[in-house]
Design an enzyme around this catalytic site. Sequence first.
Site, PDB file in Angstrom:
ATOM      1  N   TRP A  34       0.853  -1.192   0.000  1.00 18.39           N
ATOM      2  CA  TRP A  34       0.000   0.000   0.000  1.00 18.39           C
ATOM      3  C   TRP A  34       0.882   1.233   0.000  1.00 18.39           C
ATOM      4  O   TRP A  34       1.884   1.269   0.724  1.00 18.39           O
ATOM      5  CB  TRP A  34      -0.862  -0.018   1.258  1.00 18.39           C
ATOM      6  CG  TRP A  34      -1.699   1.198   1.508  1.00 18.39           C
ATOM      7  CD1 TRP A  34      -2.990   1.386   1.117  1.00 18.39           C
ATOM      8  CD2 TRP A  34      -1.342   2.377   2.232  1.00 18.39           C
ATOM      9  NE1 TRP A  34      -3.453   2.614   1.544  1.00 18.39           N
ATOM     10  CE2 TRP A  34      -2.458   3.248   2.232  1.00 18.39           C
ATOM     11  CE3 TRP A  34      -0.177   2.810   2.871  1.00 18.39           C
ATOM     12  CZ2 TRP A  34      -2.441   4.503   2.840  1.00 18.39           C
ATOM     13  CZ3 TRP A  34      -0.152   4.054   3.480  1.00 18.39           C
ATOM     14  CH2 TRP A  34      -1.276   4.886   3.462  1.00 18.39           C
ATOM     15  N   SER A 100       4.315  -6.193   2.643  1.00 17.67           N
ATOM     16  CA  SER A 100       3.554  -5.279   3.494  1.00 17.67           C
ATOM     17  C   SER A 100       2.077  -5.649   3.501  1.00 17.67           C
ATOM     18  O   SER A 100       1.703  -6.733   3.923  1.00 17.67           O
ATOM     19  CB  SER A 100       3.782  -3.831   3.045  1.00 17.67           C
ATOM     20  OG  SER A 100       3.312  -2.917   4.004  1.00 17.67           O
ATOM     21  N   MET A 101       1.208  -4.776   2.973  1.00 14.52           N
ATOM     22  CA  MET A 101      -0.215  -5.088   2.898  1.00 14.52           C
ATOM     23  C   MET A 101      -0.456  -6.387   2.133  1.00 14.52           C
ATOM     24  O   MET A 101      -1.382  -7.143   2.427  1.00 14.52           O
ATOM     25  CB  MET A 101      -0.954  -3.938   2.226  1.00 14.52           C
ATOM     26  CG  MET A 101      -2.444  -4.172   2.090  1.00 14.52           C
ATOM     27  SD  MET A 101      -3.287  -2.792   1.288  1.00 14.52           S
ATOM     28  CE  MET A 101      -4.939  -3.493   1.205  1.00 14.52           C
ATOM     29  N   HIS A 258      11.498  -0.324   5.634  1.00 14.19           N
ATOM     30  CA  HIS A 258      10.338  -1.024   5.101  1.00 14.19           C
ATOM     31  C   HIS A 258      10.526  -1.364   3.625  1.00 14.19           C
ATOM     32  O   HIS A 258      10.297  -2.497   3.212  1.00 14.19           O
ATOM     33  CB  HIS A 258       9.094  -0.142   5.286  1.00 14.19           C
ATOM     34  CG  HIS A 258       7.808  -0.857   5.055  1.00 14.19           C
ATOM     35  ND1 HIS A 258       7.412  -1.951   5.794  1.00 14.19           N
ATOM     36  CD2 HIS A 258       6.794  -0.618   4.174  1.00 14.19           C
ATOM     37  CE1 HIS A 258       6.226  -2.367   5.380  1.00 14.19           C
ATOM     38  NE2 HIS A 258       5.838  -1.582   4.396  1.00 14.19           N
TER      39      HIS A 258
END
Length: 288
Positions: A34, A100-101, A258
């Site tokens: 995202w 991630s998402m 990230h």
Amino acid sequence: MSYIKVGQDANGSDVKLHYIDQGTGNPIVLIHGWPATYEMWEYQLAELPKHGNRVVAYTRRGFGNSSKTWEGNDYDTFADDLNAVLETLNLQNVTLVGFSMGGGEVARYMSRYGGARVARVAFVSAVTPFLLKTDDNPDGADKSVFDDMVENIRKDRFDFLQSFGKKFFGVGVISHPVSQATLDWMQSMCQLASPRATEQCVYAFAATDFRQDLAALKVPTLVIHGSSDDTVPAKNSGERMTQYVPHAQFVEYSGAPHGLFITEKDRLNRDLLAFASGGNIGGTANEF
């Protein structure tokens, strides 16, 4: 552009996902984070197909050049869309990689569809197992964190994305792991998302509890997370994964932020290639 039809929206219009399919051999499906698009996998899409892999990446509904639906920005729908991708392309023995998402899509698909067509799964900087602080998840983030994100998106989505991008890649006063050009590229990609999907997906990845989904995982599982991830901290996510998936291999990238698919692209590519071929990561067997 290539599209896969995954269903229809409430008004009867076709919902189509923008995707890329390149290379031949063992199938690897990459699921983006995202609020980006499949194009975030630029360095993986350029390398993984060189090594006997068929690599598919797609953009989830609401983002990039995929259909912008008003409803359906939830993980059950996203898992259904992933199933449609796998069935339409008739992929078998797939290595699913969720960033991630996208890690939530992997977890929900595996429980919702019993892991059909999937041989192994990888979670990269993923939001699993559960981000939100609750009575039975005291180490999660307070709901106010996500409320603030949505408030700032509504106030000035473009300014939010600019600040978010710097944190995403670990850019600081003296730390510049990516170029300004990369930051600009990432922001332009994220701006393509609909405001509706951008907002709703904050609560989707924050408030969806994947702990029961993870309990259904029976295939080899790889978890990769950066120790300096300030967007989805490893202590709340990657480090907890083996609690719910005991056979998972957890690999921490020291000092990585990230967005390690860019900052640690060569290492990530090597690890994904080794994992997809059933090999070892860091000398540890992928046993379960």
